[in-house]
Scaffold this motif. Sequence first.
Motif, PDB file in Angstrom:
ATOM      1  N   GLU A  71       0.844  -1.178   0.000  1.00 34.12           N
ATOM      2  CA  GLU A  71       0.000   0.000   0.000  1.00 34.12           C
ATOM      3  C   GLU A  71       0.882   1.232   0.000  1.00 34.12           C
ATOM      4  OE1 GLU A  71      -2.929  -0.028   3.053  1.00 34.12           O
ATOM      5  OE2 GLU A  71      -3.493  -2.091   2.662  1.00 34.12           O
ATOM      6  N   GLY A  72       0.361   2.308  -0.524  1.00 37.95           N
ATOM      7  CA  GLY A  72       1.090   3.556  -0.538  1.00 37.95           C
ATOM      8  C   GLY A  72       0.858   4.287  -1.838  1.00 37.95           C
ATOM      9  N   VAL A  73       1.699   5.248  -2.094  1.00 41.47           N
ATOM     10  CA  VAL A  73       1.625   6.078  -3.288  1.00 41.47           C
ATOM     11  C   VAL A  73       2.496   5.444  -4.365  1.00 41.47           C
ATOM     12  CG1 VAL A  73       2.092   8.367  -4.230  1.00 41.47           C
ATOM     13  CG2 VAL A  73       1.287   8.128  -1.868  1.00 41.47           C
TER      14      VAL A  73
ATOM     15  N   VAL B 127      16.012   5.727  -0.439  1.00 45.77           N
ATOM     16  CA  VAL B 127      15.290   6.972  -0.136  1.00 45.77           C
ATOM     17  C   VAL B 127      14.267   6.696   0.968  1.00 45.77           C
ATOM     18  CG1 VAL B 127      13.726   8.731  -1.065  1.00 45.77           C
ATOM     19  CG2 VAL B 127      15.633   7.891  -2.456  1.00 45.77           C
ATOM     20  N   ASP B 128      14.221   7.567   1.963  1.00 40.16           N
ATOM     21  CA  ASP B 128      13.273   7.417   3.067  1.00 40.16           C
ATOM     22  C   ASP B 128      11.846   7.327   2.550  1.00 40.16           C
ATOM     23  OD1 ASP B 128      15.182   7.441   5.050  1.00 40.16           O
ATOM     24  OD2 ASP B 128      14.976   9.584   5.474  1.00 40.16           O
ATOM     25  N   GLY B 129      11.110   6.347   3.054  1.00 37.03           N
ATOM     26  CA  GLY B 129       9.702   6.189   2.710  1.00 37.03           C
ATOM     27  C   GLY B 129       9.430   5.254   1.554  1.00 37.03           C
ATOM     28  N   VAL B 130      10.463   4.888   0.790  1.00 40.68           N
ATOM     29  CA  VAL B 130      10.278   4.000  -0.362  1.00 40.68           C
ATOM     30  C   VAL B 130      10.161   2.562   0.139  1.00 40.68           C
ATOM     31  CG1 VAL B 130      11.364   3.050  -2.447  1.00 40.68           C
ATOM     32  CG2 VAL B 130      11.439   5.508  -1.991  1.00 40.68           C
ATOM     33  N   SER B 131       9.098   1.865  -0.298  1.00 46.45           N
ATOM     34  CA  SER B 131       8.901   0.492   0.147  1.00 46.45           C
ATOM     35  C   SER B 131       9.080  -0.531  -0.967  1.00 46.45           C
ATOM     36  CB  SER B 131       7.513   0.322   0.772  1.00 46.45           C
ATOM     37  OG  SER B 131       6.510   0.692  -0.137  1.00 46.45           O
ATOM     38  N   SER B 132       8.988  -0.088  -2.236  1.00 46.54           N
ATOM     39  CA  SER B 132       9.124  -1.030  -3.345  1.00 46.54           C
ATOM     40  C   SER B 132       9.498  -0.291  -4.621  1.00 46.54           C
ATOM     41  CB  SER B 132       7.801  -1.771  -3.537  1.00 46.54           C
ATOM     42  OG  SER B 132       7.865  -2.633  -4.642  1.00 46.54           O
TER      43      SER B 132
ATOM     44  N   VAL C 234       7.677   3.382  -8.322  1.00 41.61           N
ATOM     45  CA  VAL C 234       8.109   3.456  -6.935  1.00 41.61           C
ATOM     46  C   VAL C 234       6.881   3.497  -6.044  1.00 41.61           C
ATOM     47  CG1 VAL C 234       9.434   4.786  -5.243  1.00 41.61           C
ATOM     48  CG2 VAL C 234      10.168   4.746  -7.636  1.00 41.61           C
ATOM     49  N   ILE C 235       6.831   2.617  -5.057  1.00 41.41           N
ATOM     50  CA  ILE C 235       5.778   2.630  -4.052  1.00 41.41           C
ATOM     51  C   ILE C 235       6.388   3.258  -2.809  1.00 41.41           C
ATOM     52  CG2 ILE C 235       4.153   1.272  -2.672  1.00 41.41           C
ATOM     53  CD1 ILE C 235       3.640   0.964  -5.657  1.00 41.41           C
ATOM     54  N   SER C 236       5.707   4.272  -2.277  1.00 42.68           N
ATOM     55  CA  SER C 236       6.230   4.974  -1.114  1.00 42.68           C
ATOM     56  C   SER C 236       5.108   5.269  -0.120  1.00 42.68           C
ATOM     57  CB  SER C 236       6.897   6.282  -1.550  1.00 42.68           C
ATOM     58  OG  SER C 236       5.980   7.081  -2.275  1.00 42.68           O
ATOM     59  N   ALA C 237       5.513   5.547   1.101  1.00 42.34           N
ATOM     60  CA  ALA C 237       4.561   5.825   2.168  1.00 42.34           C
ATOM     61  C   ALA C 237       3.782   7.113   1.894  1.00 42.34           C
ATOM     62  CB  ALA C 237       5.279   5.914   3.502  1.00 42.34           C
ATOM     63  N   SER C 238       4.417   8.070   1.245  1.00 47.23           N
ATOM     64  CA  SER C 238       3.773   9.347   0.908  1.00 47.23           C
ATOM     65  C   SER C 238       4.350   9.844  -0.411  1.00 47.23           C
ATOM     66  CB  SER C 238       4.005  10.372   2.020  1.00 47.23           C
ATOM     67  OG  SER C 238       5.389  10.613   2.183  1.00 47.23           O
TER      68      SER C 238
END
Length: 95
Positions: free
Chosen positions: A24-26, A51-56, A68-72
Amino acid sequence: MSSSCCTPNSSCSSAGAADTVVLEGVRTVYAVAGVTCGHCKATLTTAIGAVDGVSSIEVDLASGTVAVISASTLDDQVIAAVVDDAGYELTGHAA
């Protein structure tokens, strides 16, 4: 030991439907010039993954895109700088 789909003897295990992970994320898709091979894919995955916040990260060699999937929402200038430092050029957002 890292979390990998491969077993200690370097054989791959098959993942069933129960092992599916939904991220999940942006999701932001960037067009990146010069991405042509597996080394490019690995380099960008490592660089952008730091990079901070990057999950995938998903690199598509055929289209030259990086999803790029990120928290925000990410700062495009930060991603462009990371891509540039890795030796590639972010040319914009992809459709």
